[in-house]
Write a protein that holds these residues in place. Structure first.
Motif, PDB file in Angstrom:
ATOM      1  N   ALA A  89       0.845  -1.195   0.000  1.00 16.15           N
ATOM      2  CA  ALA A  89       0.000   0.000   0.000  1.00 16.15           C
ATOM      3  C   ALA A  89       0.881   1.245   0.000  1.00 16.15           C
ATOM      4  CB  ALA A  89      -0.913   0.021   1.223  1.00 16.15           C
ATOM      5  N   ILE A  90       0.450   2.253  -0.715  1.00 15.17           N
ATOM      6  CA  ILE A  90       1.151   3.540  -0.741  1.00 15.17           C
ATOM      7  C   ILE A  90       0.246   4.597  -0.112  1.00 15.17           C
ATOM      8  CG2 ILE A  90       2.043   5.375  -2.244  1.00 15.17           C
ATOM      9  CD1 ILE A  90       3.881   3.009  -2.068  1.00 15.17           C
ATOM     10  N   VAL A  91       0.816   5.371   0.828  1.00 15.75           N
ATOM     11  CA  VAL A  91       0.083   6.483   1.424  1.00 15.75           C
ATOM     12  C   VAL A  91       0.944   7.745   1.344  1.00 15.75           C
ATOM     13  CG1 VAL A  91      -1.195   5.006   3.016  1.00 15.75           C
ATOM     14  CG2 VAL A  91       0.962   6.022   3.756  1.00 15.75           C
ATOM     15  N   SER A  92       0.289   8.889   1.287  1.00 15.70           N
ATOM     16  CA  SER A  92       1.001  10.168   1.380  1.00 15.70           C
ATOM     17  C   SER A  92       0.723  10.752   2.757  1.00 15.70           C
ATOM     18  CB  SER A  92       0.552  11.130   0.273  1.00 15.70           C
ATOM     19  OG  SER A  92      -0.824  11.416   0.391  1.00 15.70           O
ATOM     20  N   ASP A  93       1.248  11.930   3.031  1.00 11.79           N
ATOM     21  CA  ASP A  93       1.022  12.542   4.342  1.00 11.79           C
ATOM     22  C   ASP A  93      -0.463  12.809   4.585  1.00 11.79           C
ATOM     23  OD1 ASP A  93       3.675  12.448   4.935  1.00 11.79           O
ATOM     24  OD2 ASP A  93       4.077  14.568   4.570  1.00 11.79           O
ATOM     25  N   ALA A  94      -1.178  13.138   3.526  1.00 10.64           N
ATOM     26  CA  ALA A  94      -2.616  13.406   3.640  1.00 10.64           C
ATOM     27  C   ALA A  94      -3.226  13.421   2.249  1.00 10.64           C
ATOM     28  CB  ALA A  94      -2.864  14.749   4.331  1.00 10.64           C
ATOM     29  N   GLY A  95      -4.424  12.854   2.123  1.00  9.27           N
ATOM     30  CA  GLY A  95      -5.113  12.885   0.848  1.00  9.27           C
ATOM     31  C   GLY A  95      -4.763  11.717  -0.052  1.00  9.27           C
ATOM     32  N   MET A  96      -4.989  11.896  -1.347  1.00  2.00           N
ATOM     33  CA  MET A  96      -4.835  10.838  -2.336  1.00  2.00           C
ATOM     34  C   MET A  96      -3.419  10.795  -2.894  1.00  2.00           C
ATOM     35  SD  MET A  96      -6.242   8.406  -4.196  1.00  2.00           S
ATOM     36  CE  MET A  96      -8.028   8.604  -4.211  1.00  2.00           C
ATOM     37  N   PRO A  97      -2.680   9.708  -2.690  1.00  2.00           N
ATOM     38  CA  PRO A  97      -1.345   9.590  -3.298  1.00  2.00           C
ATOM     39  C   PRO A  97      -1.431   9.750  -4.817  1.00  2.00           C
ATOM     40  CG  PRO A  97      -1.703   7.860  -1.685  1.00  2.00           C
ATOM     41  CD  PRO A  97      -3.027   8.546  -1.876  1.00  2.00           C
ATOM     42  N   GLY A  98      -0.455  10.440  -5.377  1.00  2.00           N
ATOM     43  CA  GLY A  98      -0.432  10.654  -6.822  1.00  2.00           C
ATOM     44  C   GLY A  98      -1.085  11.946  -7.267  1.00  2.00           C
ATOM     45  N   ILE A  99      -1.886  12.569  -6.404  1.00  2.00           N
ATOM     46  CA  ILE A  99      -2.520  13.845  -6.744  1.00  2.00           C
ATOM     47  C   ILE A  99      -1.778  14.941  -5.996  1.00  2.00           C
ATOM     48  CG2 ILE A  99      -4.645  15.185  -6.816  1.00  2.00           C
ATOM     49  CD1 ILE A  99      -4.662  12.647  -8.542  1.00  2.00           C
ATOM     50  N   SER A 100      -0.802  15.554  -6.658  1.00  2.00           N
ATOM     51  CA  SER A 100       0.108  16.534  -6.046  1.00  2.00           C
ATOM     52  C   SER A 100       0.857  15.929  -4.867  1.00  2.00           C
ATOM     53  CB  SER A 100      -0.652  17.799  -5.603  1.00  2.00           C
ATOM     54  OG  SER A 100      -1.132  18.505  -6.728  1.00  2.00           O
ATOM     55  N   ASP A 101       1.036  14.626  -4.871  1.00  2.00           N
ATOM     56  CA  ASP A 101       1.769  13.888  -3.847  1.00  2.00           C
ATOM     57  C   ASP A 101       2.461  12.703  -4.515  1.00  2.00           C
ATOM     58  OD1 ASP A 101       1.466  15.092  -1.248  1.00  2.00           O
ATOM     59  OD2 ASP A 101      -0.661  14.571  -1.312  1.00  2.00           O
ATOM     60  N   PRO A 102       3.465  12.097  -3.859  1.00  2.00           N
ATOM     61  CA  PRO A 102       4.145  10.936  -4.447  1.00  2.00           C
ATOM     62  C   PRO A 102       3.177   9.787  -4.705  1.00  2.00           C
ATOM     63  CG  PRO A 102       5.371  11.789  -2.574  1.00  2.00           C
ATOM     64  CD  PRO A 102       4.051  12.504  -2.578  1.00  2.00           C
ATOM     65  N   GLY A 103       3.468   8.993  -5.722  1.00  2.00           N
ATOM     66  CA  GLY A 103       2.644   7.829  -6.035  1.00  2.00           C
ATOM     67  C   GLY A 103       2.507   7.565  -7.514  1.00  2.00           C
ATOM     68  N   THR A 104       2.437   8.624  -8.322  1.00  2.00           N
ATOM     69  CA  THR A 104       2.241   8.464  -9.762  1.00  2.00           C
ATOM     70  C   THR A 104       3.333   7.618 -10.396  1.00  2.00           C
ATOM     71  OG1 THR A 104       1.141  10.607  -9.886  1.00  2.00           O
ATOM     72  CG2 THR A 104       1.950   9.690 -11.947  1.00  2.00           C
ATOM     73  N   ASP A 105       4.575   7.876 -10.017  1.00  2.00           N
ATOM     74  CA  ASP A 105       5.708   7.166 -10.612  1.00  2.00           C
ATOM     75  C   ASP A 105       5.605   5.664 -10.359  1.00  2.00           C
ATOM     76  OD1 ASP A 105       8.465   7.580 -11.900  1.00  2.00           O
ATOM     77  OD2 ASP A 105       8.955   6.343 -10.171  1.00  2.00           O
ATOM     78  N   LEU A 106       5.222   5.281  -9.141  1.00  2.00           N
ATOM     79  CA  LEU A 106       5.125   3.867  -8.796  1.00  2.00           C
ATOM     80  C   LEU A 106       3.950   3.210  -9.531  1.00  2.00           C
ATOM     81  CD1 LEU A 106       6.426   1.655  -7.126  1.00  2.00           C
ATOM     82  CD2 LEU A 106       4.849   2.199  -5.273  1.00  2.00           C
ATOM     83  N   VAL A 107       2.842   3.914  -9.669  1.00  2.00           N
ATOM     84  CA  VAL A 107       1.709   3.378 -10.425  1.00  2.00           C
ATOM     85  C   VAL A 107       2.127   3.113 -11.866  1.00  2.00           C
ATOM     86  CG1 VAL A 107      -0.587   3.886 -11.339  1.00  2.00           C
ATOM     87  CG2 VAL A 107      -0.052   4.414  -8.956  1.00  2.00           C
ATOM     88  N   GLN A 108       2.860   4.047 -12.453  1.00  2.00           N
ATOM     89  CA  GLN A 108       3.323   3.868 -13.835  1.00  2.00           C
ATOM     90  C   GLN A 108       4.218   2.643 -13.961  1.00  2.00           C
ATOM     91  OE1 GLN A 108       5.120   7.707 -14.502  1.00  2.00           O
ATOM     92  NE2 GLN A 108       3.200   8.650 -15.159  1.00  2.00           N
ATOM     93  N   LYS A 109       5.121   2.472 -13.008  1.00  2.00           N
ATOM     94  CA  LYS A 109       6.010   1.302 -13.032  1.00  2.00           C
ATOM     95  C   LYS A 109       5.219   0.004 -12.860  1.00  2.00           C
ATOM     96  CE  LYS A 109      10.483   3.166 -11.440  1.00  2.00           C
ATOM     97  NZ  LYS A 109      10.224   4.572 -11.711  1.00  2.00           N
ATOM     98  N   ALA A 110       4.196   0.036 -12.013  1.00  2.00           N
ATOM     99  CA  ALA A 110       3.373  -1.154 -11.799  1.00  2.00           C
ATOM    100  C   ALA A 110       2.590  -1.516 -13.058  1.00  2.00           C
ATOM    101  CB  ALA A 110       2.420  -0.922 -10.626  1.00  2.00           C
ATOM    102  N   VAL A 111       2.040  -0.514 -13.721  1.00  2.00           N
ATOM    103  CA  VAL A 111       1.302  -0.752 -14.960  1.00  2.00           C
ATOM    104  C   VAL A 111       2.229  -1.340 -16.027  1.00  2.00           C
ATOM    105  CG1 VAL A 111       0.088   0.383 -16.868  1.00  2.00           C
ATOM    106  CG2 VAL A 111      -0.442   1.008 -14.506  1.00  2.00           C
ATOM    107  N   GLU A 112       3.430  -0.773 -16.151  1.00  2.00           N
ATOM    108  CA  GLU A 112       4.400  -1.285 -17.116  1.00  2.00           C
ATOM    109  C   GLU A 112       4.785  -2.732 -16.818  1.00  2.00           C
ATOM    110  OE1 GLU A 112       7.611   1.455 -16.832  1.00  2.00           O
ATOM    111  OE2 GLU A 112       6.505   3.105 -17.793  1.00  2.00           O
ATOM    112  N   ALA A 113       4.823  -3.087 -15.521  1.00  2.00           N
ATOM    113  CA  ALA A 113       5.207  -4.445 -15.119  1.00  2.00           C
ATOM    114  C   ALA A 113       4.000  -5.381 -15.061  1.00  2.00           C
ATOM    115  CB  ALA A 113       5.890  -4.395 -13.752  1.00  2.00           C
ATOM    116  N   ASP A 114       2.819  -4.906 -15.473  1.00  2.00           N
ATOM    117  CA  ASP A 114       1.594  -5.699 -15.457  1.00  2.00           C
ATOM    118  C   ASP A 114       1.233  -6.148 -14.049  1.00  2.00           C
ATOM    119  OD1 ASP A 114      -0.615  -6.692 -16.782  1.00  2.00           O
ATOM    120  OD2 ASP A 114       0.265  -8.683 -17.070  1.00  2.00           O
ATOM    121  N   VAL A 115       1.511  -5.290 -13.064  1.00  2.00           N
ATOM    122  CA  VAL A 115       1.142  -5.540 -11.673  1.00  2.00           C
ATOM    123  C   VAL A 115      -0.211  -4.873 -11.413  1.00  2.00           C
ATOM    124  CG1 VAL A 115       1.707  -4.971  -9.275  1.00  2.00           C
ATOM    125  CG2 VAL A 115       3.510  -5.740 -10.829  1.00  2.00           C
TER     126      VAL A 115
END
Length: 291
Positions: A89-115
């Motif tokens: 699980a990925i969490v940011s300090d507050a709110g939705m990870p990936g929306i002006s917070d870390p997370g987008t990069d890992l989602v992209q890597k997961a999609v590329e790896a078919d995870v």
């Protein structure tokens, strides 16, 4: 083509994107708590901050850091763990990870790896700010944080000035005054709403024209993170068809003086009409620059 079905069983693990409260712990969902208890690892933007949240909900899952400064090394490591069957699980300090917070990069890597990637709904600042702004919700454009440097910020604002959808920005307290003044200068005196301390005891909406909000910000001790919601353009003419779109207010006035032979007063009045800005704002900008 990448097709992911959430009901499929996978030998590899799943990446969960888990929103966390932006100020009110009661906004933590039952599903979010259960997910954080069941995964093998939680990647957090700030482990110290997230540890307080986990302790509150009695979550003992292993916590590791995943943030903007270590994502290049930590990201591939997490993908390998997912491939090995671990759920993360990925969490940011507050709110939705990936929306002006870390997370987008890992989602992209997961999609590329078919995870598989599963995103939980939950706390977010932008949508409550929009819904309570009093502005149109039929269409909206979320930008997040504007660039720090004025030149870069001006370039972005000029691209956004013809968008007819409601605009949503995030801003920090120490940059709010400068940001609002610049937005007012470029976009004109549109209706807007400032929202701070969302979900907290002292939640506050400040609504009015941008010029009024600039005055408010300069007269207040600005505290708290802000959502800035701004009325979309009512001009159907594309921004790039306006000859003055790339000019500053001062250069705009100067153009009329040098090319059309206007007197200062006439040039300032015409510039205010073009930009839909109060004449006093154009006057002040022009004379401050002259000094």
């Amino acid at each position: 083509m990448n097709v992911q079905k959430s009901f499929m069983d996978h030998e590899q693990g799943t990446l969960y994107i888990v929103p966390t409260p932006i100020g009110n712990l009661e906004d933590m969902t039952f599903r979010a708590v259960r997910t954080l208890k069941e995964v093998d690892i939680i990647g957090a933007e700030d482990t110290r901050n997230s540890r307080k949240l986990l302790n509150h909900f009695e979550i003992s899952t292993t916590l590791i850091s995943y943030h903007e400064h270590n994502k290049q090394t930590k990201g591939p490591e997490l993908i390998e763990r997912l491939r090995d069957g671990q759920n993360i699980a990925i969490v940011s300090d507050a709110g939705m990870p990936g929306i002006s917070d870390p997370g987008t990069d890992l989602v992209q890597k997961a999609v590329e790896a078919d995870v598989p990637v599963v995103v939980l709904p939950g706390a977010n600042a932008a949508l409550p700010a929009l819904a309570g702004s009093g502005l149109s919700t039929e269409g909206f454009y979320f930008h997040g944080f504007l660039p720090r440097k004025k030149k870069d910020r001006a370039a972005v604002l000029q691209q956004l000035q013809s968008i007819q959808a409601t605009l949503i920005f995030y801003e920090s307290p120490h940059r709010l005054k400068e940001m609002l003044s610049h937005v007012h200068e470029v976009l004109g005196d549109r209706k807007a709403s400032l929202v701070r301390e969302l979900t907290k005891r002292y939640e506050e909406y400040v609504r009015g024209d941008l010029g009024e909000l600039v005055d408010w910000a300069h007269g207040e001790q600005v505290r708290g993170e802000f959502c800035v919601v701004i009325e979309g353009s009512d001009d159907v003419e594309p921004a790039d068809s306006q000859w003055w779109a790339s000019l500053s207010v001062v250069d705009h006035v100067q153009h009329y003086i040098e090319n059309d032979g206007m007197r200062n007063k006439e040039a300032i009045k015409q510039t205010s009409l073009d930009r839909k800005l109060p004449k006093r704002d154009v006057y002040q900008a022009y004379h401050v620059e002259e000094k």
